[in-house]
Write a protein that holds these residues in place. Structure first.
Motif, PDB file in Angstrom:
ATOM      1  N   LEU A   5      34.471  55.723  45.731  1.00 11.70           N
ATOM      2  CA  LEU A   5      34.622  54.289  45.520  1.00 11.70           C
ATOM      3  C   LEU A   5      36.029  53.887  45.941  1.00 11.70           C
ATOM      4  O   LEU A   5      37.009  54.503  45.521  1.00 11.70           O
ATOM      5  N   VAL A   7      38.480  50.511  45.955  1.00  7.91           N
ATOM      6  CA  VAL A   7      38.693  49.131  45.528  1.00  7.91           C
ATOM      7  C   VAL A   7      39.877  48.583  46.312  1.00  7.91           C
ATOM      8  O   VAL A   7      40.921  49.225  46.406  1.00  7.91           O
ATOM      9  N   ILE A  74      33.939  38.651  45.179  1.00  5.72           N
ATOM     10  CA  ILE A  74      33.976  40.105  45.286  1.00  5.72           C
ATOM     11  C   ILE A  74      32.829  40.518  46.188  1.00  5.72           C
ATOM     12  O   ILE A  74      31.687  40.092  46.005  1.00  5.72           O
ATOM     13  N   SER A  76      30.774  43.764  47.980  1.00  2.00           N
ATOM     14  CA  SER A  76      30.507  45.189  47.836  1.00  2.00           C
ATOM     15  C   SER A  76      29.765  45.679  49.074  1.00  2.00           C
ATOM     16  O   SER A  76      28.778  45.077  49.492  1.00  2.00           O
ATOM     17  N   ARG A  78      28.367  49.379  51.168  1.00  2.47           N
ATOM     18  CA  ARG A  78      28.040  50.786  50.924  1.00  2.47           C
ATOM     19  C   ARG A  78      27.666  51.438  52.243  1.00  2.47           C
ATOM     20  O   ARG A  78      26.943  50.867  53.044  1.00  2.47           O
ATOM     21  N   GLN A  92      31.337  53.589  48.733  1.00  3.64           N
ATOM     22  CA  GLN A  92      31.213  52.183  48.366  1.00  3.64           C
ATOM     23  C   GLN A  92      32.591  51.541  48.392  1.00  3.64           C
ATOM     24  O   GLN A  92      33.558  52.100  47.892  1.00  3.64           O
ATOM     25  N   LEU A  94      34.575  48.107  47.238  1.00  2.00           N
ATOM     26  CA  LEU A  94      34.584  46.898  46.429  1.00  2.00           C
ATOM     27  C   LEU A  94      35.778  46.085  46.891  1.00  2.00           C
ATOM     28  O   LEU A  94      36.925  46.525  46.764  1.00  2.00           O
ATOM     29  N   ARG A  95      35.521  44.910  47.485  1.00  2.00           N
ATOM     30  CA  ARG A  95      36.573  44.119  48.111  1.00  2.00           C
ATOM     31  C   ARG A  95      36.757  42.805  47.342  1.00  2.00           C
ATOM     32  O   ARG A  95      35.861  41.961  47.322  1.00  2.00           O
ATOM     33  N   ARG A 150      29.881  35.430  45.464  1.00  2.00           N
ATOM     34  CA  ARG A 150      29.172  36.352  46.353  1.00  2.00           C
ATOM     35  C   ARG A 150      28.742  35.616  47.611  1.00  2.00           C
ATOM     36  O   ARG A 150      28.092  34.584  47.537  1.00  2.00           O
TER      37      ARG A 150
END
Length: 159
Positions: A5, A7, A74, A76, A78, A92, A94-95, A150
């Motif tokens: 992950l 971030v 945010i 996401s 993958r 993954q 997470l931005r 989103r």
């Protein structure tokens, strides 16, 4: 399968201009040498606050001091890949995407980092740039301000 992950925090910096506004972008250099425009930003250090991350990353990649003014959303993503030494991996990202305004500093390029250039681009020229999908996601979040933060450009299958 190995999981990972990452971030990260990114900034959408738009300034008004004679041509309808400009966005600040950094040119990311991939491991294979391919160069594409992206939002200034990057990975959080352990224990670092995301707001501090985006301020640090904008300064590192562009030379500018930035002040985050709004959380836009945010994103996401993958990706699965085959690791060179070992089996498959599941990554993954997470931005965290902020709107930020430039408060000082001077435009300059990052040295010895993941980007090699920073520049202001007219908003209407963005579709013609060789860019990562995060630029479009960030601009849509900036324009639409969706209540859940989103982008409709985000793939629901990505989480």
């Amino acid at each position: 399968m190995r999981t990972e992950l990452r971030v990260a925090a990114y900034a959408v910096c738009v300034r008004d201009g004679r041509t309808g506004g400009e966005i600040l972008l950094a040119r990311w250099v991939a491991r294979d040498g391919v160069k594409r425009w992206t939002l200034p930003g990057g990975g959080m250090d352990h224990g670092e606050d995301p707001v501090d991350t985006v301020v640090r990353e904008v300064a590192e990649e562009t030379g500018y001091a930035a002040e985050p003014v709004a959380l836009l959303g945010i994103d996401s993503i993958r990706r699965n890949w085959l690791r060179r030494l070992g089996g498959p991996g599941d990554w993954q990202g997470l931005r965290i995407v902020y709107e930020a305004r430039i408060t000082g500093g001077e435009l300059r390029y990052e040295t010895d980092g993941s980007t090699d250039l920073a520049a202001w681009h007219p908003l209407d020229a963005v579709p013609g740039l060789d860019r990562v999908e995060l630029v479009d996601i960030g601009l849509q979040l900036w324009r639409d301000r969706p209540p859940l933060g989103r982008s409709s450009l985000s793939d629901p299958a990505n989480g």
